[in-house]
Write an enzyme that holds these catalytic residues in place. Structure first.
Site, mmCIF file in Angstrom:
data_model
loop_
_atom_site.group_PDB
_atom_site.id
_atom_site.type_symbol
_atom_site.label_atom_id
_atom_site.label_comp_id
_atom_site.label_asym_id
_atom_site.label_seq_id
_atom_site.Cartn_x
_atom_site.Cartn_y
_atom_site.Cartn_z
ATOM 1 N N GLN A 189 29.009 31.323 37.578
ATOM 2 C CA GLN A 189 28.377 30.403 36.641
ATOM 3 C C GLN A 189 26.993 29.990 37.112
ATOM 4 O O GLN A 189 26.083 29.816 36.303
ATOM 5 C CB GLN A 189 29.249 29.168 36.437
ATOM 6 C CG GLN A 189 30.466 29.423 35.585
ATOM 7 C CD GLN A 189 30.118 29.980 34.221
ATOM 8 O OE1 GLN A 189 30.401 31.137 33.920
ATOM 9 N NE2 GLN A 189 29.489 29.185 33.385
ATOM 10 N N HIS A 222 23.970 31.939 35.859
ATOM 11 C CA HIS A 222 23.562 31.866 34.453
ATOM 12 C C HIS A 222 22.153 31.306 34.306
ATOM 13 O O HIS A 222 21.359 31.786 33.495
ATOM 14 C CB HIS A 222 24.536 30.992 33.657
ATOM 15 C CG HIS A 222 25.603 31.772 32.960
ATOM 16 N ND1 HIS A 222 25.341 32.639 31.938
ATOM 17 C CD2 HIS A 222 26.947 31.796 33.135
ATOM 18 C CE1 HIS A 222 26.470 33.188 31.515
ATOM 19 N NE2 HIS A 222 27.461 32.695 32.224
ATOM 20 N N GLU A 237 33.222 22.670 30.847
ATOM 21 C CA GLU A 237 33.253 23.798 29.919
ATOM 22 C C GLU A 237 34.345 24.779 30.352
ATOM 23 O O GLU A 237 35.201 25.161 29.568
ATOM 24 C CB GLU A 237 31.892 24.486 29.907
ATOM 25 C CG GLU A 237 31.842 25.729 29.037
ATOM 26 C CD GLU A 237 30.562 26.527 29.230
ATOM 27 O OE1 GLU A 237 30.261 27.363 28.359
ATOM 28 O OE2 GLU A 237 29.868 26.332 30.244
ATOM 29 N N HIS A 238 34.283 25.221 31.596
ATOM 30 C CA HIS A 238 35.298 26.103 32.176
ATOM 31 C C HIS A 238 36.017 25.353 33.292
ATOM 32 O O HIS A 238 35.368 24.744 34.142
ATOM 33 C CB HIS A 238 34.675 27.355 32.800
ATOM 34 C CG HIS A 238 33.808 28.148 31.863
ATOM 35 N ND1 HIS A 238 32.436 27.979 31.795
ATOM 36 C CD2 HIS A 238 34.117 29.110 30.963
ATOM 37 C CE1 HIS A 238 31.930 28.822 30.906
ATOM 38 N NE2 HIS A 238 32.927 29.503 30.369
ATOM 39 N N ASP A 291 35.270 35.311 29.787
ATOM 40 C CA ASP A 291 33.924 35.581 29.292
ATOM 41 C C ASP A 291 33.857 36.895 28.530
ATOM 42 O O ASP A 291 33.054 37.038 27.614
ATOM 43 C CB ASP A 291 32.941 35.641 30.469
ATOM 44 C CG ASP A 291 32.118 34.370 30.590
ATOM 45 O OD1 ASP A 291 32.346 33.435 29.810
ATOM 46 O OD2 ASP A 291 31.245 34.323 31.471
ATOM 47 N N HIS A 297 39.504 2.930 -11.183
ATOM 48 C CA HIS A 297 40.596 3.651 -10.519
ATOM 49 C C HIS A 297 41.938 3.228 -11.122
ATOM 50 O O HIS A 297 42.805 4.057 -11.404
ATOM 51 C CB HIS A 297 40.604 3.352 -9.008
ATOM 52 C CG HIS A 297 39.570 4.098 -8.227
ATOM 53 N ND1 HIS A 297 38.233 3.901 -8.397
ATOM 54 C CD2 HIS A 297 39.701 5.059 -7.262
ATOM 55 C CE1 HIS A 297 37.569 4.690 -7.562
ATOM 56 N NE2 HIS A 297 38.434 5.414 -6.868
#
Length: 428
Positions: free
Chosen positions: A254, A257, A321-322, A355, A414
């Site tokens: 990660q 990235h 996230e992960h 992934d 109504h």
């Protein structure tokens, strides 16, 4: 990576330890994207050609990819890579097909029938980043559920020149139209439409700060987006049974990235923490993107807790996230995980599997949005309509309830919509 002892931190220090790198979506980016949006709205394709030349350094003759280019891409790829893509396709397709919604049709009381009608979003736009890492795997993650859901128009945009891997995968997934358009211009083109690029109803896909800001701006004017996207992140919970080499590789996968990515290791073992630091340094020597990873590691943490239960609690506060749980019996902690985009259980479930090819979707909420948002799935390509149908008896049974409630809210029309029907029934 900084190593911290959780019990030695006060509340403010704990909060700082779990703070993500600041996102740089400042006024300058907002203004640049707003200018690009105005160019695309007012000049259409002309603006997109100019933007490609300015930002991608490519002078295009056409925005749309021709069928011959797709054939050339297919011929250019190795059989091994095409086989790998086919395997990933099959797994992702199977997992997302399993998400096809079950029909809901129930009688809430005698004569009152309620159901849910599910319909695909008609036109969707997929954005696939390129740059230093062209993400052809993201084509699989977005186009496969769009096809399963039955979206009538699937448009894909990616910066020029689009690599063969993206083109092949898009064709494999049945994308309808592919355009050489990148960045904020692509998002605006799909949101508002041009002579070449059709307007879509919802836009999916990750991107840099300009893409993220463009998605935010088009959302404000009525085009739906998949989710807010921030820098990638992983949190690993590991005990002394974990292989330090495995843990280090997961953190680095990660960190590579981008410089704004963040990785966190939570462990109850001082010994493991020290070994992981050594492995990180050793593995960095072999990575082409080591300089990028080091920048991310400078903003990352190893946190040593008293036990694994505390590790889980810290993870829930961070909402990664992960989330990788690399412990002796990882599944025992799953029920206690409240907030995570995607969870990876066990020593042989690296985040890389999700992934690319396990079957789950890698489009995930980042920056703490996992507290309220889910990983991308088939449901994101649908919309739901509720349906109700009352028989005469059902109407009579429910009429007084609605009359009383409408009266209490002082919404006389109504109430009238019910009483005129009662009067008509009583007159028969």
């Amino acid at each position: 990576m900084q190593t911290l002892i959780w019990k030695n931190l006060n509340q403010a220090e704990r909060q700082t330890a779990l703070t993500r790198p600041a996102q740089t979506l400042g006024d300058e980016i907002t203004a640049i994207v707003a200018d690009i949006k105005n160019q695309v709205v007012n000049q259409g394709d002309t603006a997109l050609f100019a933007l490609a030349e300015k930002f991608d350094k490519v002078k295009l003759d056409s925005l749309k990819i021709a069928p011959s280019e797709l054939d050339n891409a297919q011929n250019a790829l190795s059989d091994d890579l095409k086989s790998a893509i086919d395997t990933a396709y099959a797994n992702i397709h199977k997992f997302h097909t399993a998400q096809i919604p079950t029909p809901i049709d129930t009688q809430t009381m005698v004569g009152v029938r309620c159901s849910v009608a599910t319909r695909p979003i008609e036109k969707v736009g997929l954005y696939i980043p390129a740059g230093s890492a062209p993400l052809f795997s993201t084509v699989l993650m977005l186009a496969i559920p769009a096809k399963i859901a039955g979206c009538k128009k699937i448009v894909l945009c990616s910066p020029a020149p689009i690599c063969d891997e993206i083109l092949y995968t898009a064709k494999r997934c049945g994308v309808d139209e592919i355009f050489s358009v990148g960045g904020a211009g692509a998002i605006c083109a799909m949101a508002y439409g041009t002579d070449s690029i059709p307007k879509v109803d919802k836009i999916f896909g990750p991107g840099n700060a300009f893409v993220t800001e463009a998605k935010r701006q088009v959302l404000m004017t009525g085009t739906a987006i998949d989710m807010p996207a921030g820098p990638s992140e992983v949190l690993v919970i590991a005990d002394n049974f974990a292989n330090p080499s495995f843990v280090a590789s997961d953190l680095l996968s990660q960190a590579e990235h981008g410089a704004d990515s963040q990785v966190i290791l939570l462990t109850d073992s001082h010994v493991l923490a020290d070994k992981v630091l050594g492995e990180i340094e050793s593995q960095l020597q072999t990575l082409p993107r080591a300089d990028t990873a080091r920048l991310a590691l400078a903003k990352s943490r190893i946190i040593i807790a008293d036990n694994l239960t505390e590790c889980v609690a810290i993870s829930n506060t961070y909402a990664p996230e992960h989330l990788i749980i690399n412990t002796d019996n990882p599944r025992q902690y799953l029920d206690d995980i409240a907030h995570a985009g995607s969870v990876f259980l066990g020593a042989y479930t690296p985040e890389s599997m999700g992934d690319y090819a396990s079957g789950t979707n890698h489009t995930l909420p980042t920056y703490g949005y996992a507290r309220t948002q889910s990983s991308l799935g088939l449901a994101d390509f649908y919309k739901r309509m509720t349906v109700q149908e009352l028989s005469v008896d059902g109407f009579k049974n429910l009429a007084n309830t609605v009359i009383q409630m409408a009266s209490a809210e002082q919404l006389d029309a109504h109430k009238l919509a019910v009483t005129v029907r009662l009067d008509e029934l009583q007159g028969k």
